[in-house]
Scaffold this motif. Structure first.
Motif, PDB file in Angstrom:
ATOM      1  N   MET A   1      -5.535  -0.673 -20.332  1.00  0.00           N
ATOM      2  CA  MET A   1      -4.217  -0.651 -19.724  1.00  0.00           C
ATOM      3  C   MET A   1      -3.450   0.531 -20.315  1.00  0.00           C
ATOM      4  SD  MET A   1      -1.357  -3.703 -19.599  1.00  0.00           S
ATOM      5  CE  MET A   1      -1.850  -4.319 -21.177  1.00  0.00           C
ATOM      6  N   SER A   2      -2.830   1.313 -19.426  1.00  0.00           N
ATOM      7  CA  SER A   2      -2.056   2.462 -19.871  1.00  0.00           C
ATOM      8  C   SER A   2      -0.757   2.538 -19.082  1.00  0.00           C
ATOM      9  CB  SER A   2      -2.865   3.746 -19.695  1.00  0.00           C
ATOM     10  OG  SER A   2      -3.156   3.957 -18.340  1.00  0.00           O
ATOM     11  N   ASP A   3       0.128   3.418 -19.533  1.00  0.00           N
ATOM     12  CA  ASP A   3       1.375   3.614 -18.805  1.00  0.00           C
ATOM     13  C   ASP A   3       1.093   4.281 -17.470  1.00  0.00           C
ATOM     14  OD1 ASP A   3       2.656   2.534 -20.951  1.00  0.00           O
ATOM     15  OD2 ASP A   3       3.292   4.447 -21.784  1.00  0.00           O
ATOM     16  N   SER A   4       1.902   3.932 -16.469  1.00  0.00           N
ATOM     17  CA  SER A   4       1.699   4.411 -15.108  1.00  0.00           C
ATOM     18  C   SER A   4       3.030   4.816 -14.515  1.00  0.00           C
ATOM     19  CB  SER A   4       1.113   3.299 -14.235  1.00  0.00           C
ATOM     20  OG  SER A   4       0.037   2.686 -14.869  1.00  0.00           O
ATOM     21  N   ARG A   5       2.961   5.589 -13.456  1.00  0.00           N
ATOM     22  CA  ARG A   5       4.155   5.954 -12.706  1.00  0.00           C
ATOM     23  C   ARG A   5       4.275   5.013 -11.516  1.00  0.00           C
ATOM     24  NH1 ARG A   5       7.944   8.403 -14.900  1.00  0.00           N
ATOM     25  NH2 ARG A   5       6.402   9.670 -15.915  1.00  0.00           N
ATOM     26  N   PHE A   6       5.479   4.433 -11.315  1.00  0.00           N
ATOM     27  CA  PHE A   6       5.721   3.461 -10.246  1.00  0.00           C
ATOM     28  C   PHE A   6       6.070   4.170  -8.946  1.00  0.00           C
ATOM     29  CE2 PHE A   6       8.680   0.558  -7.979  1.00  0.00           C
ATOM     30  CZ  PHE A   6       7.819  -0.511  -7.787  1.00  0.00           C
ATOM     31  N   LEU A   7       5.420   3.753  -7.863  1.00  0.00           N
ATOM     32  CA  LEU A   7       5.690   4.261  -6.518  1.00  0.00           C
ATOM     33  C   LEU A   7       6.043   3.084  -5.627  1.00  0.00           C
ATOM     34  CD1 LEU A   7       2.565   6.567  -6.241  1.00  0.00           C
ATOM     35  CD2 LEU A   7       4.858   7.219  -6.984  1.00  0.00           C
ATOM     36  N   GLY A   8       7.204   3.096  -5.050  1.00  0.00           N
ATOM     37  CA  GLY A   8       7.616   1.991  -4.174  1.00  0.00           C
ATOM     38  C   GLY A   8       9.060   1.679  -4.450  1.00  0.00           C
ATOM     39  N   LEU A   9       9.500   0.877  -3.891  1.00  0.00           N
ATOM     40  CA  LEU A   9       9.163  -0.256  -3.062  1.00  0.00           C
ATOM     41  C   LEU A   9       9.320   0.147  -1.598  1.00  0.00           C
ATOM     42  CD1 LEU A   9       8.677  -3.464  -3.188  1.00  0.00           C
ATOM     43  CD2 LEU A   9      11.129  -3.612  -3.229  1.00  0.00           C
ATOM     44  N   PHE A  10       8.278   0.016  -0.811  1.00  0.00           N
ATOM     45  CA  PHE A  10       8.290   0.360   0.605  1.00  0.00           C
ATOM     46  C   PHE A  10       7.796  -0.843   1.395  1.00  0.00           C
ATOM     47  CE2 PHE A  10       7.185   4.236  -1.783  1.00  0.00           C
ATOM     48  CZ  PHE A  10       8.333   4.966  -1.545  1.00  0.00           C
ATOM     49  N   GLU A  11       8.718  -1.574   2.024  1.00  0.00           N
ATOM     50  CA  GLU A  11       8.366  -2.771   2.798  1.00  0.00           C
ATOM     51  C   GLU A  11       7.483  -3.709   1.988  1.00  0.00           C
ATOM     52  OE1 GLU A  11       6.702  -1.457   6.483  1.00  0.00           O
ATOM     53  OE2 GLU A  11       8.549  -0.463   7.091  1.00  0.00           O
ATOM     54  N   GLN A  12       7.876  -3.973   0.770  1.00  0.00           N
ATOM     55  CA  GLN A  12       7.185  -4.853  -0.173  1.00  0.00           C
ATOM     56  C   GLN A  12       5.882  -4.260  -0.707  1.00  0.00           C
ATOM     57  OE1 GLN A  12      10.204  -6.464  -0.459  1.00  0.00           O
ATOM     58  NE2 GLN A  12       8.807  -7.879  -1.451  1.00  0.00           N
ATOM     59  N   ARG A  13       5.522  -3.052  -0.309  1.00  0.00           N
ATOM     60  CA  ARG A  13       4.325  -2.403  -0.832  1.00  0.00           C
ATOM     61  C   ARG A  13       4.699  -1.557  -2.039  1.00  0.00           C
ATOM     62  NH1 ARG A  13       0.146  -1.053   3.692  1.00  0.00           N
ATOM     63  NH2 ARG A  13       0.606  -2.709   5.164  1.00  0.00           N
ATOM     64  N   VAL A  14       3.844  -1.610  -3.047  1.00  0.00           N
ATOM     65  CA  VAL A  14       4.066  -0.827  -4.263  1.00  0.00           C
ATOM     66  C   VAL A  14       2.744  -0.215  -4.709  1.00  0.00           C
ATOM     67  CG1 VAL A  14       6.051  -2.162  -5.071  1.00  0.00           C
ATOM     68  CG2 VAL A  14       3.751  -2.858  -5.744  1.00  0.00           C
ATOM     69  N   ALA A  15       2.853   0.815  -5.518  1.00  0.00           N
ATOM     70  CA  ALA A  15       1.673   1.453  -6.083  1.00  0.00           C
ATOM     71  C   ALA A  15       2.014   1.947  -7.484  1.00  0.00           C
ATOM     72  CB  ALA A  15       1.212   2.618  -5.214  1.00  0.00           C
ATOM     73  N   ALA A  16       0.963   2.116  -8.275  1.00  0.00           N
ATOM     74  CA  ALA A  16       1.095   2.710  -9.598  1.00  0.00           C
ATOM     75  C   ALA A  16       0.052   3.811  -9.700  1.00  0.00           C
ATOM     76  CB  ALA A  16       0.866   1.671 -10.683  1.00  0.00           C
ATOM     77  N   GLU A  17       0.445   4.919 -10.301  1.00  0.00           N
ATOM     78  CA  GLU A  17      -0.464   6.051 -10.447  1.00  0.00           C
ATOM     79  C   GLU A  17      -1.071   6.056 -11.839  1.00  0.00           C
ATOM     80  OE1 GLU A  17      -0.552  10.855  -9.698  1.00  0.00           O
ATOM     81  OE2 GLU A  17       1.364   9.827  -9.751  1.00  0.00           O
ATOM     82  N   LEU A  18      -2.385   5.909 -11.902  1.00  0.00           N
ATOM     83  CA  LEU A  18      -3.156   5.983 -13.141  1.00  0.00           C
ATOM     84  C   LEU A  18      -4.031   7.237 -13.105  1.00  0.00           C
ATOM     85  CD1 LEU A  18      -4.458   2.297 -13.358  1.00  0.00           C
ATOM     86  CD2 LEU A  18      -2.675   3.324 -14.752  1.00  0.00           C
ATOM     87  N   PRO A  19      -4.544   7.682 -14.245  1.00  0.00           N
ATOM     88  CA  PRO A  19      -5.458   8.837 -14.228  1.00  0.00           C
ATOM     89  C   PRO A  19      -6.692   8.602 -13.352  1.00  0.00           C
ATOM     90  CG  PRO A  19      -4.743   8.386 -16.467  1.00  0.00           C
ATOM     91  CD  PRO A  19      -4.231   7.260 -15.605  1.00  0.00           C
ATOM     92  N   GLU A  20      -7.149   7.353 -13.244  1.00  0.00           N
ATOM     93  CA  GLU A  20      -8.337   7.021 -12.451  1.00  0.00           C
ATOM     94  C   GLU A  20      -8.062   6.925 -10.959  1.00  0.00           C
ATOM     95  OE1 GLU A  20      -8.528   5.251 -16.523  1.00  0.00           O
ATOM     96  OE2 GLU A  20      -7.083   5.096 -14.899  1.00  0.00           O
ATOM     97  N   GLY A  21      -6.802   6.853 -10.575  1.00  0.00           N
ATOM     98  CA  GLY A  21      -6.422   6.711  -9.178  1.00  0.00           C
ATOM     99  C   GLY A  21      -5.223   5.793  -9.041  1.00  0.00           C
ATOM    100  N   PHE A  22      -4.930   5.409  -7.802  1.00  0.00           N
ATOM    101  CA  PHE A  22      -3.775   4.569  -7.524  1.00  0.00           C
ATOM    102  C   PHE A  22      -4.170   3.098  -7.479  1.00  0.00           C
ATOM    103  CE2 PHE A  22      -2.728   8.705  -5.765  1.00  0.00           C
ATOM    104  CZ  PHE A  22      -1.447   8.901  -6.243  1.00  0.00           C
ATOM    105  N   VAL A  23      -3.296   2.249  -8.016  1.00  0.00           N
ATOM    106  CA  VAL A  23      -3.405   0.797  -7.922  1.00  0.00           C
ATOM    107  C   VAL A  23      -2.352   0.372  -6.909  1.00  0.00           C
ATOM    108  CG1 VAL A  23      -3.148  -1.379  -9.183  1.00  0.00           C
ATOM    109  CG2 VAL A  23      -4.162   0.607 -10.326  1.00  0.00           C
ATOM    110  N   VAL A  24      -2.741  -0.410  -5.897  1.00  0.00           N
ATOM    111  CA  VAL A  24      -1.815  -0.744  -4.818  1.00  0.00           C
ATOM    112  C   VAL A  24      -1.747  -2.247  -4.588  1.00  0.00           C
ATOM    113  CG1 VAL A  24      -2.120   1.460  -3.642  1.00  0.00           C
ATOM    114  CG2 VAL A  24      -3.632  -0.435  -3.070  1.00  0.00           C
ATOM    115  N   GLY A  25      -0.576  -2.701  -4.122  1.00  0.00           N
ATOM    116  CA  GLY A  25      -0.423  -4.123  -3.838  1.00  0.00           C
ATOM    117  C   GLY A  25       0.912  -4.448  -3.203  1.00  0.00           C
ATOM    118  N   ARG A  26       1.192  -5.727  -3.167  1.00  0.00           N
ATOM    119  CA  ARG A  26       2.435  -6.239  -2.586  1.00  0.00           C
ATOM    120  C   ARG A  26       3.317  -6.798  -3.690  1.00  0.00           C
ATOM    121  NH1 ARG A  26       2.939  -5.728   2.481  1.00  0.00           N
ATOM    122  NH2 ARG A  26       1.119  -5.558   3.800  1.00  0.00           N
TER     123      ARG A  26
END
Length: 81
Positions: A1-26
């Protein structure tokens, strides 16, 4: 687990940016985390997670996918398969 950059909130959708890629969810709660904030608690696995920022705001996220690249993030956010 590492620190991430938060992307969202877009119509209840959110994402976090990690070095390995994006984590996405509701987002299942309204915790007041703002776009671009540094967040903690993001795991590279599906299921319920609790993401928080340095100000103490916490949101509950149901992660649907992880390790997405920029194209995968765009497709997920627009509902394209």
């Amino acid at each position: 687990m590492s620190d991430s950059r938060f992307l969202g909130l877009f119509e209840q959708r959110v994402a976090a940016e990690l070095p390995e890629g994006f984590v996405v969810g509701r987002c299942e709660s309204d915790g007041g985390i703002v776009q671009g904030a540094l967040i903690h608690g993001v795991l590279r696995r599906v299921g319920e997670q609790h993401w928080s920022d340095d100000s103490g705001h916490v949101i509950t996220v149901t992660v649907e996918d992880f390790d997405l690249d920029a194209i995968g993030l765009r497709n997920w956010s627009t509902g394209v398969e």
